[in-house]
Design a protein around this motif. Structure first.
Motif, short mmCIF file in Angstrom:
data_model
loop_
_atom_site.label_atom_id
_atom_site.label_comp_id
_atom_site.label_asym_id
_atom_site.label_seq_id
_atom_site.Cartn_x
_atom_site.Cartn_y
_atom_site.Cartn_z
N UNK A 25 1.87 -7.38 -2.61
CA UNK A 25 0.79 -6.54 -2.08
C UNK A 25 0.30 -5.55 -3.13
N UNK A 26 -0.99 -5.22 -3.04
CA UNK A 26 -1.54 -4.05 -3.72
C UNK A 26 -1.64 -2.97 -2.66
N UNK A 27 -1.24 -1.74 -3.01
CA UNK A 27 -1.30 -0.61 -2.09
C UNK A 27 -2.26 0.42 -2.64
N UNK A 28 -3.28 0.76 -1.86
CA UNK A 28 -4.28 1.74 -2.26
C UNK A 28 -4.04 3.00 -1.45
N UNK A 29 -3.71 4.08 -2.14
CA UNK A 29 -3.41 5.36 -1.50
C UNK A 29 -4.67 6.22 -1.53
N UNK A 30 -5.01 6.79 -0.35
CA UNK A 30 -6.32 7.39 -0.15
C UNK A 30 -6.20 8.79 0.48
N UNK A 31 -6.99 9.72 -0.03
CA UNK A 31 -7.01 11.09 0.49
C UNK A 31 -7.87 11.17 1.76
N UNK A 32 -7.82 12.30 2.48
CA UNK A 32 -8.58 12.43 3.72
C UNK A 32 -10.09 12.27 3.55
N UNK A 46 -6.66 7.54 -4.76
CA UNK A 46 -6.01 8.35 -5.78
C UNK A 46 -4.90 7.62 -6.53
N UNK A 47 -4.45 6.52 -6.00
CA UNK A 47 -3.39 5.76 -6.66
C UNK A 47 -3.45 4.33 -6.17
N UNK A 48 -3.17 3.40 -7.07
CA UNK A 48 -3.07 1.98 -6.71
C UNK A 48 -1.75 1.46 -7.25
N UNK A 49 -0.92 0.98 -6.37
CA UNK A 49 0.32 0.29 -6.79
C UNK A 49 0.02 -1.19 -6.70
N UNK A 50 0.04 -1.85 -7.87
CA UNK A 50 -0.35 -3.26 -7.93
C UNK A 50 0.86 -4.17 -7.88
#
Length: 153
Positions: free
Chosen positions: A85-92, A97-101
């Motif tokens: 999985x790719x995980x896309x971390x998102x602010x409100x 702000x971050x992507x774990x690939x």
């Protein structure tokens, strides 16, 4: 050239990326253009704990959106998760702000999202690179409030 053709096929043309917001769709825009993912929502503790565990495959433009009640510093792992999985971390406000690939299937190493994260989008591993999604890109979904950088219309 291939990426542009893939984007046009996946998006069905630029007009479809402008569609009205709905709970089961996340849109992302950035220098690459726009993309839409059909999503399942995980917005309570039980759904977030289950996530994509035991899912054997996922269609290319689908994913899961984890929605938290308030900004926090989430950590993920891949216990019982069978696909990368790719995980896309998102602010409100909807900023990535971050992507774990390419999170490794079945790996229990913690994957930190950073501070101030209110949503996390999980998509098939490699999708962020394939589409050109990057930190700073913007996400659109009805879960974001009126202060979103790309509000729903």
């Amino acid at each position: 050239m291939i990426r542009a053709a893939l984007l046009m096929i996946l998006l069905g043309g630029a007009a479809s990326a402008q569609a009205v917001c709905s709970e089961d769709v996340v849109s992302i825009r950035g220098d690459f253009g726009q993309a839409r993912f059909k999503v399942s929502i995980a917005d309570d503790p039980a759904e977030r704990a289950q996530g994509l565990m035991n899912v054997q495959s996922m269609p290319m433009m689908e994913g899961m959106l984890f929605v938290y009640e308030r900004p926090q510093s989430p950590q993920f792992w891949m216990r019982n998760t069978l696909i990368p999985l790719d995980m896309l971390f998102v602010t409100p406000d909807g900023t990535i702000t971050r992507i774990h690939k390419q999170a490794i299937p079945l790996d229990e190493t913690p994957i930190p999202g950073g501070d101030g994260v209110q949503m996390v989008l999980e998509v098939n591993g490699g999708m962020a690179d394939r589409l050109g999604i990057a930190v700073g890109d913007q996400m659109q979904h009805p879960s974001f409030n009126e202060d979103a950088v790309w509000p729903c219309e």
